[in-house]
Scaffold this active site. Structure first.
Site, PDB file in Angstrom:
ATOM      1  CD  GLU A 197       6.282   7.692  16.770  1.00 59.70           C
ATOM      2  OE1 GLU A 197       4.640   6.647  17.435  1.00 59.70           O
ATOM      3  OE2 GLU A 197       7.364   7.256  17.215  1.00 59.70           O
TER       4      GLU A 197
ATOM      5  CE  LYS B 166      15.320  39.257   7.760  1.00 59.04           C
ATOM      6  NZ  LYS B 166      14.280  38.946   8.059  1.00 59.04           N
ATOM      7  CG  ASP B 167      18.389  35.383   4.276  1.00 53.09           C
ATOM      8  OD1 ASP B 167      18.156  36.353   4.725  1.00 53.09           O
ATOM      9  OD2 ASP B 167      18.422  34.564   3.484  1.00 53.09           O
TER      10      ASP B 167
ATOM     11  CE  LYS C 272      14.820  28.144  12.792  1.00 56.29           C
ATOM     12  NZ  LYS C 272      15.544  28.215  12.018  1.00 56.29           N
TER      13      LYS C 272
ATOM     14  NE  ARG D  42      -1.802  -1.655   4.288  1.00 56.42           N
ATOM     15  CZ  ARG D  42      -1.670  -1.641   5.122  1.00 56.42           C
ATOM     16  NH1 ARG D  42      -3.047  -0.712   5.911  1.00 56.42           N
ATOM     17  NH2 ARG D  42      -1.437  -1.979   5.571  1.00 56.42           N
TER      18      ARG D  42
ATOM     19  CG  ASP E 257       3.978  22.168  13.909  1.00 58.69           C
ATOM     20  OD1 ASP E 257       5.070  22.345  14.198  1.00 58.69           O
ATOM     21  OD2 ASP E 257       3.613  21.714  13.794  1.00 58.69           O
ATOM     22  CG  ASN E 258       7.247  28.038  11.312  1.00 63.25           C
ATOM     23  OD1 ASN E 258       6.385  28.946  11.522  1.00 63.25           O
ATOM     24  ND2 ASN E 258       8.267  28.557  12.321  1.00 63.25           N
TER      25      ASN E 258
ATOM     26  CG  HIS F  73      18.931  26.246   9.710  1.00 61.61           C
ATOM     27  ND1 HIS F  73      17.316  26.782   9.482  1.00 61.61           N
ATOM     28  CD2 HIS F  73      18.703  24.759   9.392  1.00 61.61           C
ATOM     29  CE1 HIS F  73      16.993  25.363   8.363  1.00 61.61           C
ATOM     30  NE2 HIS F  73      17.464  24.462   8.819  1.00 61.61           N
TER      31      HIS F  73
ATOM     32  CE1 TYR G 132      11.199  27.307  11.290  1.00 54.43           C
ATOM     33  CE2 TYR G 132      10.765  26.689   8.398  1.00 54.43           C
ATOM     34  CZ  TYR G 132      10.814  28.322   9.862  1.00 54.43           C
ATOM     35  OH  TYR G 132      10.682  28.744   9.538  1.00 54.43           O
TER      36      TYR G 132
ATOM     37  CG  HIS H 188      17.759  33.147   8.468  1.00 51.76           C
ATOM     38  ND1 HIS H 188      16.499  32.405   7.987  1.00 51.76           N
ATOM     39  CD2 HIS H 188      17.804  33.985   8.319  1.00 51.76           C
ATOM     40  CE1 HIS H 188      16.523  33.723   6.108  1.00 51.76           C
ATOM     41  NE2 HIS H 188      17.513  34.213   7.054  1.00 51.76           N
TER      42      HIS H 188
END
Length: 183
Positions: A28, A169-170, A72, A23, A48-49, A119, A132, A62
Site C-alpha cells: 500500500e 534557472k536552478d 510533499k 508472483r 500528483d506530479n 526540496h 510526488y 525549490h
C-alpha cells in the site's frame, strides 16, 4: 508502514510494508488515514506530479511561499535518487539544516516534506522516474528557490559539481540568506 521522523521536525521517512510471493509483491503506497496518523498532521493532497531524469540531473532546491506553500510526499518509481529537504522555517531551531535520504525503486521508501522546507533531488542511477504528491496547487508568483551549492548549507550531493546537470534557472537561484522568504 513505518514512520521515522528525521532530525528536522515534521520530516518523515516512510518505509512501506511489502508482501512478497512467487508472483511478485504488493504494498500500500498511500492511505490517508494511516498517513495522517503516522505523521501526526492533517495533510490532504490535491495534486500528483511525475518527472523523468537521467543520471546527474539535479532538480532544486525549490519551494512555494505564503498561501501557496506545499507539503510533499515523494518517492521513486524507477531508479535511485538522493532526496534533500532543507528547513527554511524562520523561527525553527533547525533553520538552514538539511536531511538527505536515498530513495529508490528497490527500497520503496517515501519521504514526507512538510510546508516550510526547500526540496531537491539528484539522480544517482542511469535514469529515474520521480513521483510526488502536493497538498497545494502550484503558483508561479509564489515559487522560491535556493542554489544547490550554497556554501553555508554544505549539502553533500555525493557527486562533484562538475558532474551535475542543472537547469539554467536552478543555476541562478540565490543563497539561503538571499532567498525569497517563505511567509
Amino acid at each position: 508502514m513505518t514512520f521515522l521522523e528525521t532530525k528536522l521536525k515534521g520530516c518523515f521517512i516512510i518505509e512501506p510494508t511489502i508482501f512478497h510471493d512467487e508472483r511478485g509483491y504488493f504494498m500500500e503506497s498511500y492511505n490517508e488515514k494511516t498517513f495522517q496518523e503516522g505523521i501526526h498532521q492533517n495533510v490532504h493532497f490535491v495534486q500528483d506530479n511525475q518527472s523523468y531524469s537521467t543520471k546527474g540531473v539535479l532538480r532544486g532546491l525549490h519551494y512555494q511561499c505564503g498561501a501557496f506553500a506545499q507539503a510533499k510526499l515523494v518517492r521513486v518509481l524507477e531508479g535511485e535518487v538522493l532526496d534533500v529537504a532543507i528547513d527554511i522555517r524562520p523561527n525553527s531551531s533547525t533553520f538552514g539544516e538539511y536531511v538527505s535520504v536515498l530513495l529508490s525503486s528497490e527500497n520503496k521508501k517515501q519521504f514526507f516534506i512538510p510546508r516550510g522546507f526547500a526540496h531537491g533531488f539528484l539522480v544517482l542511477s542511469e535514469s529515474a522516474t520521480f513521483f510526488y504528491k502536493c497538498d497545494n496547487f502550484y503558483n508561479k508568483e509564489s515559487e522560491g528557490g535556493i542554489i544547490y551549492n550554497d556554501a553555508e548549507l554544505k549539502i553533500d550531493w555525493k557527486f562533484s559539481f562538475e558532474e551535475l546537470i542543472v537547469s539554467e534557472k536552478d543555476k541562478n537561484l540565490p543563497t539561503l540568506q538571499k532567498a525569497k522568504k517563505i511567509w
